[in-house]
Motif scaffolding. Structure first.
Motif, mmCIF file in Angstrom:
data_model
loop_
_atom_site.group_PDB
_atom_site.id
_atom_site.type_symbol
_atom_site.label_atom_id
_atom_site.label_comp_id
_atom_site.label_asym_id
_atom_site.label_seq_id
_atom_site.Cartn_x
_atom_site.Cartn_y
_atom_site.Cartn_z
ATOM 1 N N ASN A 90 0.829 -1.203 0.000
ATOM 2 C CA ASN A 90 0.000 0.000 0.000
ATOM 3 C C ASN A 90 0.868 1.260 0.000
ATOM 4 O O ASN A 90 0.513 2.268 -0.604
ATOM 5 C CB ASN A 90 -0.946 0.013 1.205
ATOM 6 C CG ASN A 90 -2.079 -0.971 1.042
ATOM 7 O OD1 ASN A 90 -2.418 -1.381 -0.075
ATOM 8 N ND2 ASN A 90 -2.671 -1.371 2.148
ATOM 9 N N LYS A 91 2.008 1.198 0.672
ATOM 10 C CA LYS A 91 2.928 2.342 0.706
ATOM 11 C C LYS A 91 3.719 2.465 -0.594
ATOM 12 O O LYS A 91 3.852 3.540 -1.161
ATOM 13 C CB LYS A 91 3.912 2.202 1.879
ATOM 14 C CG LYS A 91 3.304 2.405 3.228
ATOM 15 C CD LYS A 91 4.345 2.207 4.305
ATOM 16 C CE LYS A 91 3.714 2.236 5.688
ATOM 17 N NZ LYS A 91 4.681 1.898 6.745
ATOM 18 N N GLU A 92 4.275 1.347 -1.056
ATOM 19 C CA GLU A 92 5.172 1.374 -2.218
ATOM 20 C C GLU A 92 4.446 1.293 -3.555
ATOM 21 O O GLU A 92 4.942 1.817 -4.554
ATOM 22 C CB GLU A 92 6.165 0.203 -2.131
ATOM 23 C CG GLU A 92 7.072 0.253 -0.932
ATOM 24 C CD GLU A 92 7.907 -1.003 -0.784
ATOM 25 O OE1 GLU A 92 7.762 -1.942 -1.600
ATOM 26 O OE2 GLU A 92 8.716 -1.057 0.152
ATOM 27 N N GLY A 93 3.347 0.594 -3.582
ATOM 28 C CA GLY A 93 2.629 0.382 -4.834
ATOM 29 C C GLY A 93 3.026 -0.931 -5.485
ATOM 30 O O GLY A 93 4.051 -1.527 -5.143
ATOM 31 N N ASP A 94 2.227 -1.361 -6.446
ATOM 32 C CA ASP A 94 2.500 -2.617 -7.146
ATOM 33 C C ASP A 94 3.650 -2.473 -8.136
ATOM 34 O O ASP A 94 4.335 -3.439 -8.447
ATOM 35 C CB ASP A 94 1.253 -3.101 -7.893
ATOM 36 C CG ASP A 94 0.133 -3.503 -6.945
ATOM 37 O OD1 ASP A 94 0.398 -3.682 -5.742
ATOM 38 O OD2 ASP A 94 -1.014 -3.649 -7.418
ATOM 39 N N ILE A 95 3.851 -1.270 -8.647
ATOM 40 C CA ILE A 95 4.936 -0.991 -9.586
ATOM 41 C C ILE A 95 5.904 -0.040 -8.890
ATOM 42 O O ILE A 95 5.500 0.989 -8.354
ATOM 43 C CB ILE A 95 4.405 -0.344 -10.885
ATOM 44 C CG1 ILE A 95 3.296 -1.189 -11.518
ATOM 45 C CG2 ILE A 95 5.542 -0.082 -11.853
ATOM 46 C CD1 ILE A 95 3.747 -2.551 -11.988
#
Length: 161
Positions: A90-95
């Motif tokens: 959720n913090k970093e993102g999927d990409i």
């Protein structure tokens, strides 16, 4: 592979009283205590919390026992790791952006997605074994017989008018 053995309450069809009694006695011999369902020491705080939540909820339905300890510990551990990885994603993102040795910035899939999927798979497998999902518990529910209303026109269809 044969069918799984059902408890006497789940069996359909007629059974004599002696058959029912013998089956009940055999089931009582294989009943296991439920007094050692405590979270193992290797679980982290979040896993222990989930472990205790499941034990508390399952106590009302009376379907977990001491032999389920290992599967429940694996479930709680996987749940804890899944939750941590979900927060990270959720913090970093999927990409994510990654800089290679030449200084080029490239987009790539977050490597945390792989263990997240593995933990999700382990959660589903353990929850199925433990009967934690609603669909798995429905297999344990005793079917009730529905009373059909008498069709007042049935005698006309059978030619008994």
């Amino acid at each position: 592979m044969g069918r799984t053995r059902k408890t006497i309450e789940l069996l359909k069809g007629h059974r004599s009283n002696s058959e029912r009694s013998a089956r009940s006695d055999a089931e009582r011999q294989y009943k296991v205590a439920r007094n050692a369902l405590a979270p193992p020491s290797f679980l982290d705080a979040q896993a222990k919390k989930e472990f205790l939540r499941v034990v508390q909820e399952a106590t009302a339905a009376d379907f977990l026992d001491n032999l389920d300890l290992a599967a429940l510990a694996m479930y709680a551990n996987a749940w804890s790791h899944y939750e941590k990885l979900s927060r990270q994603l959720n913090k970093e993102g999927d990409i994510i952006s990654v800089t290679d040795a030449n200084g080029n910035v490239r987009k790539r899939t977050n490597p945390a997605l792989v263990p997240l999927a593995e933990y999700a798979s382990q959660i589903f497998k353990c929850s199925t074994k433990l009967g934690l999902a609603t669909t798995d518990r429905l297999k344990l529910v005793v079917p009730t017989k529905t009373v059909q209303k008498e069709n007042k026109f049935a005698k006309f269809l059978q030619g008994e008018a």
